[in-house]
Design an enzyme around this catalytic site. Structure first.
Site, PDB file in Angstrom:
ATOM      1  N   SER A   1     -26.096  31.312  16.385  1.00  0.00           N
ATOM      2  CA  SER A   1     -24.782  30.662  16.413  1.00  0.00           C
ATOM      3  C   SER A   1     -23.808  31.279  15.421  1.00  0.00           C
ATOM      4  O   SER A   1     -22.605  30.984  15.470  1.00  0.00           O
ATOM      5  CB  SER A   1     -24.928  29.160  16.127  1.00  0.00           C
TER       6      SER A   1
ATOM      7  N   LYS B   1     -20.868  20.738  12.601  1.00  0.00           N
ATOM      8  CA  LYS B   1     -20.366  21.942  11.930  1.00  0.00           C
ATOM      9  C   LYS B   1     -18.894  21.783  11.562  1.00  0.00           C
ATOM     10  O   LYS B   1     -18.466  22.109  10.437  1.00  0.00           O
ATOM     11  CB  LYS B   1     -20.565  23.154  12.826  1.00  0.00           C
TER      12      LYS B   1
END
Length: 821
Positions: A666, A709
């Site tokens: 990611s 996030k």
């Protein structure tokens, strides 16, 4: 090369609040509180699993057992139990099963199948039989008839014995000898003039007379021996006659009592055969009743009534009821849950008692297991507990394969037992077993255990989420109302239900879906009910407070991470611009709580052999997925820049201040941005953070944990002060996953924080640097001054420098060779 003026781009429009948090409008739900909603017992969004459960519950084939798979909290146990209980009422009550004494092989107790509810009645009848016989048989033996017949037998045998000795006495008198009985036995002595001849007088007699006396004594001794030899035979015959008398007398009571038992339990073949064996044994051991009655009356206070069936001598006649049905008014087949599925709790066990320092057992100490209780119905087990209990999994499979319950202890399987044990008859098994577990364990069993697929042919795979729509909102509201009613909680207002629905979307990690982790949602409602103690209903504020309290309890690690960043122990910039440096985002998970954490990623470049060094991998902190992402970066650079020259780059990438393992791809887009910045010399805006993976074509791909996030970087920016420039770049494919916290969404709506969706690396690098990425023109070159053009120029310059370096190295080698020559 001519100097090119750099163009500063404006940032694109960030996502609107509506796309950052999709909320449920309470007005669309159509009620004030859940108290107005009808009962809603079933789950929602589990049609596939429900069909599998119904098939397993209804099909009669023995091997169609069920494995209910899915994450905890999706309602697997409750759905399975509810479906099985409904189907159980379509089945007849199972048979009762009892163990009785095996008179032919005492170590092998016999199992008898009886009609439902008959087991306890049979046991009570047998206990009453023994208690009655313990009174009736002694009474018969005390009767005048018995005493007269016994006396006649005794007199007959006494007369025969006396007659034998009297006849022997006559023979002795005729031969002038006498038979004396001493402590040492019988002695035959000669007699003369009615006096016993002493030894010294015997030797004085004439020889002829001595020989005559000796012949007479020898003859009488032989006759005496015959008489004495006949005594044991006569006594044996005497005992046999007495036993026959006792049996004939006892038979009257036994027959009468057994007829009463047979009348109470008619037309049951197993009981008929057993009572025949009981009759024979009772007649052979009628004396036990006399001895037991005498012992029970030895005390100073005579016992009027006694539980004779509990005496050790009579345990052989009792009945061990393993399982019975219908005694308490049940009308459905059993549905049993076993929370501790050990081998003994599943298949039963044989217990032992300490007697005179040793362990002993008998058939009354055979105890049933869950398979006995569920026989004829359904058994629900936790899959992980079964496979982790010693011998339990093998024992369960053996019983299912054999369609019979055999009782074997762990000690016997390990050959460790040294005590008396039993071999009970196996009991035929007809049960549907349901294992409830996760998908990983299901896959492991399928792969590693060849028996599993043959025994558990049906999988009920529970969904973890449900498509979000007005219809699903309505169903969700009914389910929430049902939870509140079932657990005696306060009703929820429409706003409260809407808040739970919003949280379900957040838990699912997808704004277009609702999480079906009912257990987690139910915990929120329970805590909200506690917070609303003085209120008549649970509102959205109570739900929000419960969610916040749960997050606060789990946020210690998150707070420590943020504190380390705020105190600059962990270096994260949220303002300014730097070359080759970017804020990456990752997710940390501790238990059931996860949160986002920003990490500084840096890149360094120089001329080299075309290698991108992943420092995390070099020190074995990087996982395979992360290493794969770095290799994709190398492929992207090689395929998009300076195609006419060899790749002559040496680059290093590192997650700064990362002291644990790094895995996943990611951050691969962030790493590529850092490389492009280092190669082009364009500084990256440090007020932005990046997440997203990238493929070889530069397309930014979806990742997980996007909400956490974003919130992790937002919290750091908020603590330092929001400038209105900060934000996060996310993959465009993750926009539908956004279900941000309310405070994040509101701040973004005010323009103080921004979420930028990105589809391609070129889009992202423009936002991060404020400079155009550049496209190739018809001449095959990137637009001058663009990021891509500068990257290509740098890579080409590395290649030319490397070529020049190699030429000079070869020239130096030749000069050295010439000098040596």
């Amino acid at each position: 090369m001519a100097k090119v003026e750099k163009t500063q781009l404006q940032r694109p429009v960030a996502l609107s609040q509506a796309k950052l948090r999709s909320t449920c409008d309470p007005a669309t739900l159509g009620f004030s509180t859940t108290a107005e909603l009808p009962d809603f017992p079933s789950l929602i969004g589990q049609k596939r699993a429900q069909k599998a459960i119904d098939l397993a519950a209804g099909i009669r084939h023995p091997s169609f057992n069920l494995y209910a798979s899915g994450p905890a909290g999706t309602g697997r146990h409750s759905a399975v139990k509810r479906a099985l209980e409904a189907q159980a009422c379509q089945r007849p009550l199972p048979q009762d099963w009892v163990y009785v004494y095996n008179f032919q092989a005492p170590h092998k107790p016999m199992a008898l199948a009886l009609p439902s509810g008959v087991g306890p009645r049979f046991k009570a009848a047998m206990n009453e039989l023994i208690n009655d016989l313990a009174s009736a048989i002694p009474a018969l033996f005390d009767s005048e008839e018995y005493q007269n017949r016994r006396q006649a037998i005794e007199k007959d045998f006494t007369d025969r014995r006396e007659a034998a000795f009297e006849e022997l006495g006559k023979k002795a008198t005729e031969r002038k000898v006498n038979i004396l009985q001493t402590q040492m036995g019988f002695v035959v002595m000669a007699v003369k003039d009615d006096k016993v001849i002493r030894p010294e007088d015997f030797h004085k007699l004439p020889a002829k007379e001595r020989k005559t006396i000796e012949r007479n004594i020898s003859a009488i001794q032989k006759d005496l021996a015959k008489v004495l030899k006949a005594i044991p035979k006569r006594d044996k015959k005497h005992r046999k006659v007495v036993v026959e008398l006792n049996a004939s007398m006892a038979e009257r009571a036994v027959e009468t009592e057994l007829e009463e038992v047979a009348e109470q339990l008619p037309d049951i073949e197993g009981i008929k055969e057993y009572l025949k064996a009981v009759r024979q044994d009772l007649l052979e051991n009628a004396d036990y009743f006399i001895m037991e009655t005498e012992e029970s009356g030895d005390g100073p206070f005579p016992v009027v009534t006694s539980r004779y069936h509990e005496s050790p001598e009579f345990l052989r006649y009792t009945v061990n009821v393993m399982v019975t049905h219908g005694e308490n008014g049940e009308v459905c087949a059993p549905v049993i849950e076993e929370p501790l599925p050990t081998l003994g709790n599943l298949t039963g066990r044989v217990e032992h008692i300490s007697t005179m320092g040793t362990l002993a057992t008998n058939f009354t100490l055979i105890k049933p297991g869950a398979l006995h209780r569920a026989n004829g119905g359904y058994l629900i087990l936790d899959a992980r507990r079964v496979v982790t209990e010693a011998f339990a999994w093998d024992g369960l499979k053996r019983c299912l394969q054999d369609s019979a319950i055999s009782i074997i202890s762990p000690a016997e399987k390990l050959s460790l037992t040294g005590t008396t044990s039993l071999e009970p008859d196996p009991i035929p098994l007809d049960v549907r077993v349901t294992l409830v577990g996760d998908r990983l364990l299901y896959s492991l069993l399928q792969y590693l255990d060849p028996d599993f697929a043959a025994l558990f042919k049906i999988q009920a795979d529970f969904n973890t989420d449900l498509e979000r729509s007005k219809k699903s909102h309505s169903l969700f509201a009914k389910m929430i109302g049902a939870i509140a009613k079932r657990e005696g909680l306060k009703p929820l207002t429409a706003s409260g239900v809407a808040r739970v629905i919003d949280e379900a979307a957040r838990i699912s990690g997808d704004a277009q879906k609702l999480s079906l982790k009912v257990g987690e949602l139910a915990d929120i409602i329970r805590e909200a009910d506690h917070l609303a103690a003085a209120k008549p209903s649970i509102t959205d504020q109570h739900i929000s407070d419960a969610i916040s309290a749960a997050i606060d309890r789990a946020s210690r690690a998150k707070d420590l991470v943020q504190e380390s960043i705020t105190r600059k122990m962990r270096l994260i910039d949220t303002s300014g611009a730097k070359v080759g440096q970017i804020n990456g985002l990752s997710v940390m998970q501790l238990g059931g709580f996860s949160f986002g954490r920003p990490t500084r990623i840096t890149a360094n470049v120089r001329m080299g052999s075309g290698r991108v060094v992943d420092i995390e991998r070099e020190v074995e902190l990087g996982g395979p997925l992360h290493s794969k992402g770095v290799l994709i970066l190398s492929s992207y650079l090689a395929a998009h820049y300076a195609l006419d020259v060899p790749m002559s780059l040496w680059a290093s990438l590192v997650f700064e201040q990362s002291y644990g393992g790094v895995d996943g791809d990611s951050a691969s887009s962030a790493e590529l941005y850092a490389l492009l910045s280092a190669l082009s010399g364009a500084p990256i805006d440090q007020s932005l953070a990046v997440t997203g993976s990238v493929n070889q074509n530069g397309e930014v791909q979806a990742i997980g944990g996007v909400n956490e996030k974003i919130e992790g970087f937002f919290d750091i920016c908020k603590q330092r002060r929001l400038t209105g420039k900060q934000g996060v770049l996310i993959p465009a494919a993750n926009v539908t996953d956004l279900m941000l916290r309310e405070d994040v969404a509101k701040t973004a709506a005010m323009g103080k924080f921004h979420i930028y969706p990105v589809k391609h690396i070129n889009e992202g690098i423009e936002i991060l640097t404020g400079q155009p990425a550049g496209k190739r023109g018809r001449n095959g070159a990137y637009k001058a001054g663009s990021i891509n053009a500068r990257v290509e120029d740098k890579l080409r310059s590395f290649a030319l420098s490397r070529r020049d370096f190699m030429k000079s190295e070869k020239l130096n080698i030749r000069k050295t060779d010439d000098q040596d020559g």
